[in-house]
Write a protein that holds these residues in place. Sequence first.
Motif, short mmCIF file in Angstrom:
data_model
loop_
_atom_site.label_atom_id
_atom_site.label_comp_id
_atom_site.label_asym_id
_atom_site.label_seq_id
_atom_site.Cartn_x
_atom_site.Cartn_y
_atom_site.Cartn_z
N MET A 1 0.85 -1.19 0.00
CA MET A 1 0.00 0.00 0.00
C MET A 1 0.88 1.23 0.00
O MET A 1 1.87 1.31 0.71
CB MET A 1 -0.89 -0.02 1.23
N SER A 2 0.52 2.24 -0.79
CA SER A 2 1.37 3.42 -0.93
C SER A 2 1.35 4.25 0.33
O SER A 2 0.44 4.19 1.14
CB SER A 2 0.90 4.26 -2.12
N ASP A 3 2.37 5.07 0.48
CA ASP A 3 2.51 5.93 1.65
C ASP A 3 3.18 7.21 1.20
O ASP A 3 3.92 7.22 0.22
CB ASP A 3 3.38 5.22 2.69
N ILE A 4 2.95 8.33 1.90
CA ILE A 4 3.60 9.57 1.49
C ILE A 4 4.84 9.77 2.33
O ILE A 4 4.95 9.28 3.45
CB ILE A 4 2.65 10.78 1.62
N HIS A 5 5.78 10.50 1.80
CA HIS A 5 7.06 10.73 2.47
C HIS A 5 7.41 12.20 2.34
O HIS A 5 7.12 12.84 1.33
CB HIS A 5 8.16 9.87 1.85
N PHE A 6 8.04 12.73 3.40
CA PHE A 6 8.42 14.14 3.38
C PHE A 6 9.77 14.31 2.70
O PHE A 6 10.81 14.34 3.34
CB PHE A 6 8.46 14.71 4.79
N SER A 7 9.77 14.37 1.41
CA SER A 7 10.98 14.70 0.66
C SER A 7 10.57 15.10 -0.73
O SER A 7 9.72 14.46 -1.35
CB SER A 7 11.95 13.50 0.59
N PRO A 8 11.13 16.21 -1.22
CA PRO A 8 10.75 16.68 -2.54
C PRO A 8 10.92 15.63 -3.62
O PRO A 8 10.18 15.60 -4.59
CB PRO A 8 11.68 17.88 -2.76
N SER A 9 11.88 14.77 -3.45
CA SER A 9 12.13 13.78 -4.49
C SER A 9 11.01 12.77 -4.62
O SER A 9 10.88 12.11 -5.65
CB SER A 9 13.45 13.04 -4.19
N SER A 10 10.19 12.66 -3.56
CA SER A 10 9.12 11.68 -3.61
C SER A 10 7.79 12.29 -4.02
O SER A 10 6.77 11.64 -3.96
CB SER A 10 8.96 11.00 -2.24
N SER A 11 7.81 13.57 -4.37
CA SER A 11 6.58 14.23 -4.78
C SER A 11 6.02 13.55 -6.00
O SER A 11 6.74 13.00 -6.83
CB SER A 11 6.84 15.72 -5.05
N ILE A 175 2.96 15.83 8.60
CA ILE A 175 4.05 15.69 7.62
C ILE A 175 5.24 14.97 8.26
O ILE A 175 5.84 14.07 7.66
CB ILE A 175 4.46 17.07 7.08
N LEU A 176 5.57 15.35 9.50
CA LEU A 176 6.70 14.71 10.18
C LEU A 176 6.42 13.24 10.46
O LEU A 176 7.33 12.41 10.42
CB LEU A 176 6.99 15.44 11.49
N ALA A 177 5.17 12.92 10.74
CA ALA A 177 4.83 11.53 10.98
C ALA A 177 5.04 10.68 9.74
O ALA A 177 5.15 9.45 9.83
CB ALA A 177 3.37 11.42 11.45
N ASN A 178 5.12 11.31 8.58
CA ASN A 178 5.29 10.59 7.32
C ASN A 178 6.70 10.72 6.76
O ASN A 178 6.92 10.51 5.56
CB ASN A 178 4.27 11.10 6.30
N MET A 179 7.65 11.08 7.61
CA MET A 179 9.04 11.15 7.17
C MET A 179 9.54 9.79 6.70
O MET A 179 9.19 8.76 7.27
CB MET A 179 9.93 11.62 8.33
N ASP A 180 10.34 9.78 5.66
CA ASP A 180 10.98 8.56 5.17
C ASP A 180 12.49 8.76 5.24
O ASP A 180 13.08 9.41 4.39
CB ASP A 180 10.55 8.27 3.73
N PHE A 181 13.10 8.25 6.31
CA PHE A 181 14.53 8.46 6.53
C PHE A 181 15.38 7.79 5.47
O PHE A 181 16.53 8.16 5.26
CB PHE A 181 14.92 7.96 7.92
N ALA A 182 14.84 6.79 4.80
CA ALA A 182 15.62 6.09 3.77
C ALA A 182 15.82 6.96 2.54
O ALA A 182 16.81 6.82 1.82
CB ALA A 182 14.93 4.78 3.39
N LYS A 183 14.89 7.88 2.28
CA LYS A 183 14.96 8.69 1.06
C LYS A 183 15.37 10.14 1.31
O LYS A 183 15.82 10.82 0.40
CB LYS A 183 13.61 8.67 0.35
N ALA A 184 15.20 10.61 2.53
CA ALA A 184 15.49 12.01 2.82
C ALA A 184 17.00 12.26 2.82
O ALA A 184 17.76 11.53 3.45
CB ALA A 184 14.90 12.39 4.17
N THR A 185 17.42 13.31 2.12
CA THR A 185 18.83 13.70 2.10
C THR A 185 19.12 14.65 3.24
O THR A 185 18.21 15.16 3.91
CB THR A 185 19.17 14.38 0.77
N GLY A 186 20.41 14.91 3.47
CA GLY A 186 20.79 15.84 4.53
C GLY A 186 20.22 17.22 4.29
O GLY A 186 19.74 17.89 5.22
N ARG A 187 20.25 17.67 3.05
CA ARG A 187 19.71 19.00 2.71
C ARG A 187 18.21 19.06 3.00
O ARG A 187 17.72 20.05 3.54
CB ARG A 187 19.98 19.31 1.24
#
Length: 683
Positions: A1-11, A175-187
């Motif tokens: 099932m899909s999920d949202i992630h807080f990172s521009p790359s996953s928009s 939004i923070l609850a949907n953070m994806d640490f695997a995809k989020a960059t340092g920036r």
Amino acid sequence: MSDIHFSPSSSHKATHQWTQFERAVVVLFGVLVLFHFVAMLSFSARHGRLAMVPFYDDVSYLNDGLTRLNAFDMQGFAGLARSFLDDAPHAPYSSLLATIGFALTPKSMLGAYALNAIWVIVFLLLVRYLVQGLPRLSQVGVMVASLAIPMLATVVGSFRPDTYWGLITGQVAIILANMDFAKATGRQMILTGVLVGATALSKPTGLPAGCVVMGIGYLGAVVVSLAVGSVPLKQIATRTSLMLVGAAILVVPYLIVGGRDLLHYILAVMSDNVSVWRTEGSFSTHLVYYLKPNLAASCVGWMLYVGPFFLLLWLVTAGRSRNRGVFVRTLAVWASLFTAYAIPTVSPVKSDFIGSLFYGTFIAGALWSLAQLLRAKPVPGVVVLAAGTAIFLVSWRPSVPMVKHDSSYYAAIDKANRAVTPAILEVLADGSAQGEILSVYTASPGPVLDATLRYEALLRGIPSTFWGDYTSRNWSSILAKAQMADVVVATNAGALGQGGNFSYPGIQYQDRLIAELATDRSWRTLTIYIDDAGYKTIVFTKRPPPSPIKLFFGDGFRDQEGPLPDQGLPTFRWMLGDSATLIVRNTAVAAPTGTFGLRCQSIADVNLSILDAAGRQLTSTELRARAGSGRFDVIDVPLDPQSNSATVLSLRLKAPNVPLGPWPGYVLCATITSVHPPYSNVR
């Protein structure tokens, strides 16, 4: 099932080109948002804050903006920046918007309220983020329906940070609850921290509560990563550190400048004066306070009826998905929501606006759950758009309880302030014209408010000081403060528009203060306002009545300058040409025979002729060149005993075309009002 992630790359990336219909829908949505702004301001001008004098809490932020705009006018950007450093704002964004608003619409608070539209834009952009991945028409449909939520009207119709603080804090927590640490960059983590810091500063007094709610959401994302084993703990710690750095970029400077005042304010409200602000009631009353249907409906509107359904249905769906990460993330959203409810619930101080933290988080969680449901069970975008449009058409109202102020309570405040303010401003302006900064003490918590009077004085550029003393329990303290003021406003206990829902101890001393000042010969009654219930608001002043003698500057004089309190110099004018005319008029009903005092200082010798109303010369004298010496020529001008009669003063240089040098004019003239050395007796 899909999920949202807080990172521009996953928009969500479009899989097809924009159709003409989609473009048209987006344009129409923009028009709808503009309509919302204009309709809310129009309603406010008829029945809301724009229809009456400003009062708490809006007026405190409006006053802050006017003060900072004055600093900008005097010293430019350096002065504006210094004002923020010397006096940290109670709510930085509201202060800045008020400053810009008054710059756009001088002498009117319309610009400040109009700029509140930015919070609707911010809210919709965050909603767009929460629903990313849905078809474009579905995204617009959700945003159209969101526009009918009453808090989107309240945020425009009021000028206080609570509403946008609650809306944004709730969205960022989800939004923070949907953070994806695997995809989020340092920036991206640093930018996330900046978002968190910016959200925390939307209402610094709510910073601890807001950070806890956002922190619970973030903690949920950490638990998800650990539960699914996708990211090592070390990487999570590194990402968290970067986010904290981003938040610190904004929060730490503010705390350095205003942290002490912020702490004192929180302690004063929650400790020292908690008995004043406390909401009385049993444990069960406090427990369900923010669940009361009328209050909740005034904030979340149609979401009150379908929001819980979205939240519960997605919770069940996530639990049945057998996707541990999705379910834990959903629990994190619920944890943020429960935290946002618990914080204002356990507080002894309750108000509709304080509940914004819970209502904003509820709205964000419900919209996120709806988006999750639409991802799990796709619905054609046009259907979602039609449903959102239907919700808007049925639920949207310009009349929102929290910004509608045509009740008897608000009418009493507006009427009382309009009645007494002109007389008070006249006294303050008279003192300013003499180089004195007068003080006003407001001893009653309404209907006339010190901050409202300060707003009117700031709007007119009259330097003066104001303070209220509504929470004092000591009669001696109240009397002492009154005796130190130049103007005192006191109101009979029980007056309409007094106190609101709070128990101000100062009310019990109002009648006593009125009796004390009424029998003290050093005070005189400036004006009296009687409300519809017969209660009086009395304004006392130590200032003598203004002189009936009026001075009119004719041709040959510059515009009025001053007052210059730092130099002890009141308002004055410079004579520009070789000749000029002054007219002295006695406006008293029964004008006594007497003289009028005029003080002048000249850089050249000047002949002064004094003529009566018929043009006959009464006397003449000579002004000697004294500019720069600190000495004035004093002229006694004889006055005609006839009421409103005119005496004409004709000034002419003895030698024409005298070089001005560094001086702005030939002669500086001001009137004598009392005998004080050396400049404070002129205006």
